[in-house]
Design a protein around this motif. Structure first.
Motif, short mmCIF file in Angstrom:
data_model
loop_
_atom_site.label_atom_id
_atom_site.label_comp_id
_atom_site.label_asym_id
_atom_site.label_seq_id
_atom_site.Cartn_x
_atom_site.Cartn_y
_atom_site.Cartn_z
N ASN A 182 30.46 -19.41 4.22
CA ASN A 182 31.82 -18.96 3.97
C ASN A 182 32.83 -19.66 4.87
N LYS A 183 32.47 -19.88 6.13
CA LYS A 183 33.38 -20.56 7.04
C LYS A 183 33.64 -21.98 6.57
N ARG A 232 33.32 -23.13 3.54
CA ARG A 232 34.07 -23.07 2.29
C ARG A 232 35.55 -22.81 2.55
N PHE A 233 35.88 -21.87 3.45
CA PHE A 233 37.28 -21.59 3.75
C PHE A 233 37.93 -22.74 4.50
N ASP A 234 37.17 -23.46 5.34
CA ASP A 234 37.72 -24.63 6.02
C ASP A 234 38.10 -25.71 5.01
N GLU A 271 38.43 -25.31 1.46
CA GLU A 271 39.34 -24.85 0.41
C GLU A 271 40.65 -24.30 0.96
N GLY A 272 40.63 -23.86 2.19
CA GLY A 272 41.83 -23.27 2.77
C GLY A 272 42.04 -21.87 2.23
N GLY A 273 43.10 -21.25 2.69
CA GLY A 273 43.43 -19.91 2.22
C GLY A 273 42.57 -18.86 2.88
N GLY A 274 42.99 -17.65 2.72
CA GLY A 274 42.21 -16.54 3.29
C GLY A 274 42.38 -16.46 4.79
N GLN A 299 37.47 -14.20 8.69
CA GLN A 299 36.47 -13.32 8.11
C GLN A 299 35.52 -12.85 9.19
#
Length: 110
Positions: free
Chosen positions: A42-43, A45-47, A49-52, A55
């Motif tokens: 998840n980290k 992926r968020f790095d 894709e950005g956003g969010g 977590q």
């Protein structure tokens, strides 16, 4: 201020504390081992894709996931040999194991 007297622990108290600590750390280690891969995934992926927002590192679930997927979808994987990016299909079941396939049809065929 400071009327507290500390004393050294005797062997019996030290063993009790050690046993309790070992039990708690064992339970935490089991959960950490299960969820580390998903939290790392998840980290990343968020790095990318950005956003969010931030977590939590451990997944909190009131009802355990049974026969459900935590994540499934396509991601790009960098292949070192030819320095190219390949689209891969990732699937994370309720066991928290990360599985990846060449494409979604490979996953469906298993």
């Amino acid at each position: 201020m400071g009327d507290v007297v500390s004393s050294h622990l005797d062997e019996a108290k030290r063993e009790i504390i050690s046993a309790r600590t070992e039990k708690v750390m064992g339970e935490f280690g089991r959960l950490y081992e299960q969820q580390f891969a998903v939290a790392l995934f998840n980290k990343v992926r968020f790095d990318i894709e950005g956003g969010g927002g931030p977590q939590s590192q451990l997944l909190h679930r009131k009802i355990p996931l049974e026969n459900k997927s935590i994540f499934s979808g396509s991601l790009f994987q960098n292949i070192e040999e030819n320095k190219k990016w390949k689209n891969r299909y990732f699937f994370v079941p309720d066991s928290y194991n990360i599985n990846y396939y060449d494409n979604k049809s490979s996953f469906e065929k298993r």
